[in-house]
Design a protein around this motif. Structure first.
Motif, PDB file in Angstrom:
ATOM      1  N   ILE A 142     -30.693  57.434 105.620  1.00 36.75           N
ATOM      2  CA  ILE A 142     -29.699  56.611 104.921  1.00 36.75           C
ATOM      3  C   ILE A 142     -29.386  55.344 105.712  1.00 36.75           C
ATOM      4  O   ILE A 142     -29.345  54.244 105.162  1.00 36.75           O
ATOM      5  CB  ILE A 142     -28.427  57.427 104.657  1.00 36.75           C
ATOM      6  CG1 ILE A 142     -28.675  58.428 103.521  1.00 36.75           C
ATOM      7  CG2 ILE A 142     -27.244  56.528 104.317  1.00 36.75           C
ATOM      8  CD1 ILE A 142     -27.516  59.360 103.258  1.00 36.75           C
ATOM      9  N   SER A 143     -29.169  55.492 107.009  1.00 33.88           N
ATOM     10  CA  SER A 143     -28.821  54.318 107.824  1.00 33.88           C
ATOM     11  C   SER A 143     -29.977  53.330 107.901  1.00 33.88           C
ATOM     12  O   SER A 143     -29.777  52.120 107.791  1.00 33.88           O
ATOM     13  CB  SER A 143     -28.391  54.754 109.225  1.00 33.88           C
ATOM     14  OG  SER A 143     -29.452  55.393 109.910  1.00 33.88           O
ATOM     15  N   LEU A 144     -31.207  53.838 108.055  1.00 37.30           N
ATOM     16  CA  LEU A 144     -32.373  52.952 108.118  1.00 37.30           C
ATOM     17  C   LEU A 144     -32.604  52.238 106.784  1.00 37.30           C
ATOM     18  O   LEU A 144     -32.846  51.032 106.744  1.00 37.30           O
ATOM     19  CB  LEU A 144     -33.626  53.747 108.502  1.00 37.30           C
ATOM     20  CG  LEU A 144     -33.714  54.250 109.946  1.00 37.30           C
ATOM     21  CD1 LEU A 144     -34.937  55.142 110.122  1.00 37.30           C
ATOM     22  CD2 LEU A 144     -33.769  53.085 110.928  1.00 37.30           C
ATOM     23  N   GLY A 145     -32.528  52.994 105.690  1.00 38.56           N
ATOM     24  CA  GLY A 145     -32.746  52.404 104.374  1.00 38.56           C
ATOM     25  C   GLY A 145     -31.682  51.394 104.010  1.00 38.56           C
ATOM     26  O   GLY A 145     -31.974  50.311 103.489  1.00 38.56           O
ATOM     27  N   LEU A 146     -30.438  51.736 104.294  1.00 36.33           N
ATOM     28  CA  LEU A 146     -29.319  50.842 103.984  1.00 36.33           C
ATOM     29  C   LEU A 146     -29.398  49.557 104.797  1.00 36.33           C
ATOM     30  O   LEU A 146     -29.234  48.452 104.259  1.00 36.33           O
ATOM     31  CB  LEU A 146     -28.001  51.563 104.260  1.00 36.33           C
ATOM     32  CG  LEU A 146     -26.707  50.798 104.005  1.00 36.33           C
ATOM     33  CD1 LEU A 146     -26.614  50.357 102.548  1.00 36.33           C
ATOM     34  CD2 LEU A 146     -25.501  51.663 104.374  1.00 36.33           C
ATOM     35  N   ASP A 147     -29.654  49.687 106.079  1.00 37.69           N
ATOM     36  CA  ASP A 147     -29.742  48.509 106.943  1.00 37.69           C
ATOM     37  C   ASP A 147     -30.910  47.617 106.530  1.00 37.69           C
ATOM     38  O   ASP A 147     -30.795  46.385 106.505  1.00 37.69           O
ATOM     39  CB  ASP A 147     -29.910  48.953 108.398  1.00 37.69           C
ATOM     40  CG  ASP A 147     -29.532  47.860 109.385  1.00 37.69           C
ATOM     41  OD1 ASP A 147     -28.480  47.223 109.185  1.00 37.69           O
ATOM     42  OD2 ASP A 147     -30.279  47.648 110.347  1.00 37.69           O
ATOM     43  N   LYS A 148     -32.041  48.239 106.186  1.00 40.16           N
ATOM     44  CA  LYS A 148     -33.220  47.472 105.761  1.00 40.16           C
ATOM     45  C   LYS A 148     -32.948  46.732 104.456  1.00 40.16           C
ATOM     46  O   LYS A 148     -33.351  45.567 104.299  1.00 40.16           O
ATOM     47  CB  LYS A 148     -34.407  48.422 105.596  1.00 40.16           C
ATOM     48  CG  LYS A 148     -35.708  47.742 105.191  1.00 40.16           C
ATOM     49  CD  LYS A 148     -36.228  46.833 106.302  1.00 40.16           C
ATOM     50  CE  LYS A 148     -37.614  46.309 105.982  1.00 40.16           C
ATOM     51  NZ  LYS A 148     -38.127  45.401 107.037  1.00 40.16           N
TER      52      LYS A 148
END
Length: 265
Positions: A142-148
């Protein structure tokens, strides 16, 4: 082979291993020794506390209490996922929490009640550890996808706005940014699955073997949790990216890029 009980003196011996990191930091002047010591102390305290809490919880086996603990774990995961990103927008924490709750609870319940068939389904010995492993990996996705996704919107802002001005819908204009973000969120799980059993022995499998389970039975459990983690991570990443997309675009096919901001320090 009998289960080997570890006493606190043995734990102290393990703790001393972190001195290797501290010595390297001092020798190379990395400046990490303080962070290493604080992180080590926090980890030990947190794990000991959760150990006592789980022992107490396993003895009670109260469904409402188990669900309360599960909700607290999910809430912490939702907040942690956002705290790992470099930008924020209004309602980002709620959207992260919704993504974590739906993805992790759905997949955990399917795994516990539908696949492993635990009776009762809320048995904390199974539910809490499985949920913890799923949450840990889901919040990373979630954090990687959201930040990307937020980074993609900022970098490609002019391109997206050009497409919108030419008549493209908000979905058409941002489709590339959406798929790129979802792919990024799923990469850690895919990479882990690629080398599992060849380069790395997963934690759940190793823990069961050390606890006395046969290797083949430990492998079966690891297969279940690995696919559960992959599913929850993909579902959670998809949900948070779509919820962020809804928040940062309008039904009139406009970008609300001004909502993005860096967190206050």
């Amino acid at each position: 082979m009998d289960y080997i009980f570890l006493n606190y003196f043995q734990l102290v011996g393990a703790v001393l291993l972190i001195l290797i990191n501290v010595i390297l930091s001092l020798w190379l002047r990395l400046g990490l020794e303080k962070s290493l010591l604080i992180a080590s102390l926090r980890m030990v305290i947190q794990l000991l506390l959760i150990g006592y809490v789980l022992e107490w919880l396993f003895n009670l086996s109260d469904p409402w209490l188990v669900m309360a603990i599960a909700l607290i774990m999910a809430a912490i995961a939702g907040v942690s996922a956002v705290n790992r990103t470099s930008r924020r927008f209004p309602s980002i924490y709620w959207r992260s929490l919704i993504s974590v709750l739906i993805s992790s609870f759905l997949i955990t319940n399917l795994s516990v009640a539908g696949i492993i068939r635990v009776d009762p389904w809320y048995d904390p010995q199974y539910l809490i550890p499985l949920l913890g492993m799923i949450l840990g990996n889901t919040l990373t996705g979630i954090s990687l996808g959201l930040d990307k996704f937020m980074d993609n919107l900022l970098k490609n802002r002019h391109q997206v706005e050009t497409l919108l001005s030419l008549g493209a819908s908000r979905w058409e204009a941002t489709h590339k940014e959406i798929t790129s973000a979802i792919t990024t969120g799923m990469i850690p799980t895919i990479n882990s699955m690629m080398v599992m059993g060849l380069v790395s022995l997963p934690g759940m499998m190793t823990g069961q073997i050390l606890a006395g389970a046969t290797p083949l039975n430990a492998v079966r459990y690891q297969v279940v949790i690995t696919f559960a983690i992959a599913s929850a991570s993909a579902l959670g990443t998809l949900m948070i990216v779509l919820l962020a997309w809804i928040a940062l675009t309008t039904p009139n096919h406009q970008l609300k890029i001004a909502l993005l901001h860096h967190p206050q320090k």
